[in-house]
Design a protein around this motif. Structure first.
Motif, PDB file in Angstrom:
ATOM      1  N   ALA A 282       0.829  -1.203   0.000  1.00 32.86           N
ATOM      2  CA  ALA A 282       0.000   0.000   0.000  1.00 32.86           C
ATOM      3  C   ALA A 282       0.862   1.251   0.000  1.00 32.86           C
ATOM      4  CB  ALA A 282      -0.919  -0.012   1.223  1.00 32.86           C
ATOM      5  N   ILE A 283       1.919   1.245   0.830  1.00 33.38           N
ATOM      6  CA  ILE A 283       2.806   2.414   0.868  1.00 33.38           C
ATOM      7  C   ILE A 283       3.496   2.592  -0.477  1.00 33.38           C
ATOM      8  CG2 ILE A 283       4.875   3.360   1.944  1.00 33.38           C
ATOM      9  CD1 ILE A 283       4.110   2.046   4.513  1.00 33.38           C
ATOM     10  N   VAL A 284       3.953   1.469  -1.049  1.00 33.97           N
ATOM     11  CA  VAL A 284       4.644   1.539  -2.338  1.00 33.97           C
ATOM     12  C   VAL A 284       3.706   2.071  -3.421  1.00 33.97           C
ATOM     13  CG1 VAL A 284       5.726   0.151  -4.139  1.00 33.97           C
ATOM     14  CG2 VAL A 284       6.260  -0.280  -1.742  1.00 33.97           C
ATOM     15  N   ALA A 285       2.441   1.642  -3.389  1.00 36.68           N
ATOM     16  CA  ALA A 285       1.475   2.099  -4.399  1.00 36.68           C
ATOM     17  C   ALA A 285       1.298   3.611  -4.312  1.00 36.68           C
ATOM     18  CB  ALA A 285       0.139   1.388  -4.203  1.00 36.68           C
TER      19      ALA A 285
ATOM     20  N   ILE B  55      -6.269  -8.765   1.831  1.00 35.78           N
ATOM     21  CA  ILE B  55      -6.505  -9.582   3.026  1.00 35.78           C
ATOM     22  C   ILE B  55      -5.205  -9.747   3.813  1.00 35.78           C
ATOM     23  CG2 ILE B  55      -7.147 -11.883   3.840  1.00 35.78           C
ATOM     24  CD1 ILE B  55      -9.122 -12.043   1.529  1.00 35.78           C
ATOM     25  N   ALA B  56      -4.104  -9.994   3.105  1.00 33.92           N
ATOM     26  CA  ALA B  56      -2.816 -10.162   3.794  1.00 33.92           C
ATOM     27  C   ALA B  56      -2.416  -8.886   4.529  1.00 33.92           C
ATOM     28  CB  ALA B  56      -1.737 -10.549   2.778  1.00 33.92           C
ATOM     29  N   THR B  57      -2.607  -7.728   3.884  1.00 35.10           N
ATOM     30  CA  THR B  57      -2.272  -6.457   4.533  1.00 35.10           C
ATOM     31  C   THR B  57      -3.121  -6.246   5.787  1.00 35.10           C
ATOM     32  OG1 THR B  57      -1.696  -5.513   2.386  1.00 35.10           O
ATOM     33  CG2 THR B  57      -2.113  -3.973   4.186  1.00 35.10           C
ATOM     34  N   ALA B  58      -4.409  -6.521   5.686  1.00 31.92           N
ATOM     35  CA  ALA B  58      -5.290  -6.332   6.834  1.00 31.92           C
ATOM     36  C   ALA B  58      -4.934  -7.284   7.977  1.00 31.92           C
ATOM     37  CB  ALA B  58      -6.743  -6.551   6.398  1.00 31.92           C
ATOM     38  N   VAL B  59      -4.616  -8.546   7.640  1.00 32.60           N
ATOM     39  CA  VAL B  59      -4.222  -9.502   8.680  1.00 32.60           C
ATOM     40  C   VAL B  59      -2.969  -9.029   9.393  1.00 32.60           C
ATOM     41  CG1 VAL B  59      -3.359 -11.843   9.078  1.00 32.60           C
ATOM     42  CG2 VAL B  59      -5.343 -11.487   7.596  1.00 32.60           C
ATOM     43  N   TYR B  60      -2.015  -8.504   8.617  1.00 31.08           N
ATOM     44  CA  TYR B  60      -0.785  -8.013   9.251  1.00 31.08           C
ATOM     45  C   TYR B  60      -1.072  -6.828  10.174  1.00 31.08           C
ATOM     46  CZ  TYR B  60       3.871  -6.093   9.826  1.00 31.08           C
ATOM     47  OH  TYR B  60       5.037  -5.612  10.377  1.00 31.08           O
ATOM     48  N   LEU B  61      -1.897  -5.894   9.698  1.00 33.52           N
ATOM     49  CA  LEU B  61      -2.185  -4.699  10.496  1.00 33.52           C
ATOM     50  C   LEU B  61      -2.911  -5.035  11.794  1.00 33.52           C
ATOM     51  CD1 LEU B  61      -3.298  -2.190   7.707  1.00 33.52           C
ATOM     52  CD2 LEU B  61      -1.159  -2.181   8.992  1.00 33.52           C
TER      53      LEU B  61
ATOM     54  N   MET C 201     -10.278  -0.521  -0.338  1.00 34.92           N
ATOM     55  CA  MET C 201     -11.596  -0.939   0.145  1.00 34.92           C
ATOM     56  C   MET C 201     -11.539  -2.340   0.758  1.00 34.92           C
ATOM     57  SD  MET C 201     -15.170  -1.328  -1.971  1.00 34.92           S
ATOM     58  CE  MET C 201     -15.288   0.420  -2.299  1.00 34.92           C
ATOM     59  N   ILE C 202     -10.804  -3.249   0.107  1.00 32.33           N
ATOM     60  CA  ILE C 202     -10.681  -4.603   0.634  1.00 32.33           C
ATOM     61  C   ILE C 202      -9.919  -4.598   1.957  1.00 32.33           C
ATOM     62  CG2 ILE C 202      -9.635  -6.866   0.188  1.00 32.33           C
ATOM     63  CD1 ILE C 202     -10.235  -6.459  -2.757  1.00 32.33           C
ATOM     64  N   ILE C 203      -8.863  -3.786   2.037  1.00 32.62           N
ATOM     65  CA  ILE C 203      -8.092  -3.725   3.278  1.00 32.62           C
ATOM     66  C   ILE C 203      -8.970  -3.226   4.423  1.00 32.62           C
ATOM     67  CG2 ILE C 203      -6.170  -2.552   4.437  1.00 32.62           C
ATOM     68  CD1 ILE C 203      -4.701  -2.521   1.763  1.00 32.62           C
TER      69      ILE C 203
ATOM     70  N   THR D 186     -12.351  -3.094   4.789  1.00 38.56           N
ATOM     71  CA  THR D 186     -13.450  -3.969   5.188  1.00 38.56           C
ATOM     72  C   THR D 186     -12.924  -5.218   5.886  1.00 38.56           C
ATOM     73  OG1 THR D 186     -13.429  -4.864   2.940  1.00 38.56           O
ATOM     74  CG2 THR D 186     -15.072  -3.193   3.432  1.00 38.56           C
ATOM     75  N   THR D 187     -11.781  -5.732   5.429  1.00 42.99           N
ATOM     76  CA  THR D 187     -11.202  -6.901   6.091  1.00 42.99           C
ATOM     77  C   THR D 187     -10.725  -6.541   7.494  1.00 42.99           C
ATOM     78  OG1 THR D 187     -10.478  -7.752   3.945  1.00 42.99           O
ATOM     79  CG2 THR D 187      -9.475  -8.726   5.899  1.00 42.99           C
ATOM     80  N   GLU D 188     -10.132  -5.358   7.639  1.00 47.76           N
ATOM     81  CA  GLU D 188      -9.721  -4.911   8.979  1.00 47.76           C
ATOM     82  C   GLU D 188     -10.899  -4.878   9.943  1.00 47.76           C
ATOM     83  OE1 GLU D 188      -6.543  -1.930  10.190  1.00 47.76           O
ATOM     84  OE2 GLU D 188      -7.144  -1.220   8.226  1.00 47.76           O
ATOM     85  N   GLU D 189     -11.994  -4.282   9.481  1.00 50.79           N
ATOM     86  CA  GLU D 189     -13.177  -4.179  10.346  1.00 50.79           C
ATOM     87  C   GLU D 189     -13.711  -5.562  10.700  1.00 50.79           C
ATOM     88  OE1 GLU D 189     -14.225  -1.472  11.753  1.00 50.79           O
ATOM     89  OE2 GLU D 189     -12.620  -0.364  10.759  1.00 50.79           O
ATOM     90  N   ALA D 190     -13.691  -6.484   9.730  1.00 48.35           N
ATOM     91  CA  ALA D 190     -14.186  -7.836   9.996  1.00 48.35           C
ATOM     92  C   ALA D 190     -13.306  -8.547  11.022  1.00 48.35           C
ATOM     93  CB  ALA D 190     -14.231  -8.637   8.690  1.00 48.35           C
ATOM     94  N   LEU D 191     -11.993  -8.380  10.923  1.00 49.13           N
ATOM     95  CA  LEU D 191     -11.079  -9.034  11.861  1.00 49.13           C
ATOM     96  C   LEU D 191     -11.205  -8.432  13.265  1.00 49.13           C
ATOM     97  CD1 LEU D 191      -7.882  -9.345   9.619  1.00 49.13           C
ATOM     98  CD2 LEU D 191      -9.473 -11.153  10.252  1.00 49.13           C
ATOM     99  N   ARG D 192     -11.383  -7.117  13.331  1.00 51.14           N
ATOM    100  CA  ARG D 192     -11.508  -6.475  14.647  1.00 51.14           C
ATOM    101  C   ARG D 192     -12.788  -6.885  15.362  1.00 51.14           C
ATOM    102  NH1 ARG D 192      -7.717  -2.612  15.263  1.00 51.14           N
ATOM    103  NH2 ARG D 192      -6.799  -1.719  13.371  1.00 51.14           N
ATOM    104  N   SER D 193     -13.789  -7.316  14.596  1.00 50.02           N
ATOM    105  CA  SER D 193     -15.057  -7.701  15.221  1.00 50.02           C
ATOM    106  C   SER D 193     -14.986  -9.071  15.894  1.00 50.02           C
ATOM    107  CB  SER D 193     -16.174  -7.712  14.167  1.00 50.02           C
ATOM    108  OG  SER D 193     -15.962  -8.759  13.226  1.00 50.02           O
ATOM    109  N   ILE D 194     -13.927  -9.824  15.668  1.00 56.93           N
ATOM    110  CA  ILE D 194     -13.793 -11.146  16.298  1.00 56.93           C
ATOM    111  C   ILE D 194     -13.315 -10.954  17.741  1.00 56.93           C
ATOM    112  CG2 ILE D 194     -12.706 -13.420  16.142  1.00 56.93           C
ATOM    113  CD1 ILE D 194     -14.567 -12.631  13.818  1.00 56.93           C
TER     114      ILE D 194
END
Length: 647
Positions: free
Chosen positions: A52-55, A448-454, A514-516, A518-526
């Motif tokens: 994301a930073i590189v982009a 998904i990988a970026t969100a999991v890492y964050l 957008m994928i990052i 929404t995935t972050e929010e989904a992971l935080r809800s667990i």
């Protein structure tokens, strides 16, 4: 805990030893191999997060690389405040002031139209509507966000401009007013959604206390709830402004595209040209490396930094709201935050929102008894919702009635003939799926990988905050800027040419944030207790993520993926310079060939091919049906997931 979910049941697949006598699962011995796998996965996820930073880095670098030369030739001051934009004239002029003025005028009038309607709709949904009515109205307004911008532009060009020409007796309906009305309709879902969230987040005790003191429902809304949500409403307005400034195709099709400043300045029937419209019109015909080419990249830099400033301000305000609600998230430095919160634009927007609310509601309180004042106020609020729903109904009715008649087997399965006036759109339908499928294949695993890492691998560090900021900046970047980046980097610098792969990568970068998110929010809800239970049973971090965290988060991740598909399918600006061609009888046989796409086919049919109204309506209907089906699926998934969470 979700129904049917068991940490021990999932841990049976981890390969842990089972006691032969009792059948109980014993604690595993974490070996060097498992620790190596855990560390290797962490490193891979870290690399994904850097993407994301590189982009963002590459987008800014390539825009600045091609844009700074116009500043060297004309000077920064002359470029920004020059009164004439005429790159193809005998004496070329590269002053972007008329374009900046046109952008601000179209955005400002759009906000004048959209803000009262959006806030009224938000108040109605949050405070007045019954649960059943809310479950219908809220998705209906959200569907407005799912309509592709090129379909809005088609509707505006066919119906809105003609209506303005006839009603106001003007020689042409393509004007500042048409662009503002269209942008207002497009900004309403964003402002309504954020404002409704802010109003709903006001503590319930405030409302109950006000009612207990004898205030009416409307007095409570006016004096307690809206002032309490004012920061959130301000953020909603700023996000709406960002949405309006970054829009390309709709304003390009209805504003007349004359690079002039209206005279007098309040002449809403004057044609104007925006920054985005200029890029959309001129980029496809400019000579590579010319002064005109560099001037257009200079326009893109001005547009990029304008939208980045607006979205950064909105993020600071939203972060402040979350902090006051006890769910504080990482904030910018106190100095930057204080500077923005005390800045003149922020104070002006907050003050204006307060004064508008007070001015609209005050006459009722002064002239009428409280109960009569409440009835009048509720009538106006209900009227705002009715206007928004009516706008959605008119757009859908116009497209469905005229578009459904064009649908036939030949139209859906044939190739275009006679410049698109006859034949079908099969290559465009399949080409759209090619572009969306490729973009999703690039963005989904990376996001998904970026969100999991964050969420799972890092605490709040400078790198985490930088990555999240980069994602937010990427999320607020106008789609036409992605198109220019794809054109400069993929088509020209990498040598891909106008091709399917260039369009897929460009669209993939566009939907990545957008994928990052929404995935972050989904992971935080667990719940964290699930992770702790898994660790207590001896699972490694990766085993816990793979077996315990990701399965219940899957519905939220799926919702983000579906919304991303809808956005990618409806975008025109990112592919018009990188991948799309107007007409082709055959499907691309390799990734290096250009491809047809529904949004671009509709844009060219509408703006350059006379006598193709039936085909245009049919193409718009198919595109609208495709995108709205995807958005409707996302809404249903979200509702089902919400019910499952509540249960």
């Amino acid at each position: 805990m979700a129904k049917g979910f068991s940490i021990r049941a999932r841990c049976q697949n981890f390969g842990w030893p089972r006691d032969r006598g009792t059948g109980e699962i014993g604690r595993p011995i974490i070996g060097a191999k498992r620790r190596f796998v855990d560390r290797a996965v962490g490193k891979m996820l870290f690399c994904a997060a850097l993407a994301a930073i590189v982009a963002v880095f590459f987008i800014i670098v390539f825009l600045l690389r091609d844009g700074y030369q116009i500043v060297l030739e004309t000077g920064l001051w002359n470029f920004l405040v020059g009164a004439e934009w005429n790159p193809t004239g005998l004496n070329p002029a590269y002053g972007v002031f008329p374009l900046i003025t046109g952008t601000i005028l179209v955005m400002a009038l759009a906000m004048v139209i959209a803000v009262p309607l959006s806030i009224g709709s938000a108040v109605f949904i949050a405070e007045i509507a019954s649960p059943g009515m809310k479950s219908v109205i809220k998705p209906a307004i959200e569907l407005l966000a799912g309509i592709p911008s090129v379909v809005y532009g088609f509707f505006g060009l066919i119906l809105l401009t003609d209506w303005i020409r006839v009603v106001f007796d003007q020689p042409s309906g393509s004007s500042w007013l048409a662009g503002s009305i269209l942008l207002a309709i497009m900004a309403i879902p964003t402002i309504t959604s954020v404002a409704e969230d802010a109003i709903s987040s006001v503590p319930r005790e405030f409302k109950e206390g006000s009612l207990a003191l004898g205030a009416t429902h409307w007095q409570t809304i006016r004096r307690v709830i809206v002032p309490g949500a004012l920061s959130g409403i301000s953020a909603a307005i700023i996000l709406g402004m960002g949405r309006a400034i970054g829009e390309t195709m709709a304003v390009l099709m209805v504003t007349g595209n004359a690079a002039v400043i209206p005279d007098p300045i309040y002449d809403v029937f004057s044609p104007v040209r925006t920054l985005t419209g200029t890029l959309g019109i001129e980029m496809g015909e400019v000579a590579f490396g010319s002064t005109h080419y560099h001037a257009l990249f200079g326009v893109a830099v001005v547009l990029l930094f304008t939208t980045l400033a607006i979205n950064s301000a909105a993020r600071v305000i939203i972060t402040r709201i979350q902090g006051t609600q006890g769910t504080a998230r990482p904030t910018p430095s106190g100095r930057v935050k204080a500077a923005i919160l005390h800045s003149t634009p922020y104070q002006a927007i907050t003050g204006a929102a307060s004064r508008i609310t007070h001015a609209v509601s005050a006459p009722f309180g002064r002239l009428l008894p409280p109960r009569a004042s409440q009835r009048c106020a509720f009538l106006l609020v209900s009227l705002s919702v009715a206007i928004v729903i009516a706008a959605l109904g008119v757009i859908l009715f116009e497209l469905v009635v005229n578009g459904a008649g064009a649908i036939s087997w030949e139209f859906l399965t044939g190739s275009p003939r006679d410049l698109g006036r006859a034949g079908g759109i099969f290559p465009a339908i399949v080409g759209t799926f090619y572009l969306v499928g490729g973009a999703l294949a690039i963005a989904l695993p990376l996001g998904i990988a970026t969100a999991v890492y964050l969420v799972e691998y890092t605490a709040e560090t400078p790198l985490t905050r930088s990555t999240r900021t980069a994602v937010d900046l990427l999320n607020g970047t106008p789609s036409i800027v992605f198109g220019l980046f794809g054109f400069a980097f993929l088509v020209l610098f990498m040598g891909f040419g106008v091709s399917l792969i260039a369009g897929q990568i460009t669209l993939g970068l566009m939907i990545l944030p957008m994928i990052i998110r929404t995935t972050e929010e989904a992971l935080r809800s667990i719940p964290g207790s699930l992770r702790e239970g898994s660790y207590a049973l001896g699972a490694t971090k990766w085993q816990t993520i793979w077996r315990v965290v990701l399965p219940p988060a899957l519905p939220g991740i799926l919702t983000g993926a579906i919304l991303s598909i809808g956005r990618a399918a409806g975008e025109t600006a990112p592919i018009m310079f990188t991948a799309a061609i107007f007409s082709s009888r055959f499907l691309p046989s390799s990734l290096t060939e250009p491809v047809m796409a529904l949004p671009y086919h509709l844009f060219v049919l509408t703006t350059t091919v006379p006598g193709a109204a039936t085909q245009s309506y049919g193409t718009a209907f198919v595109l609208l049906l495709l995108v709205l089906t995807i958005y409707l699926a996302a809404i249903l998934v979200r509702r089902r997931y919400h019910r499952a969470t509540v249960m």
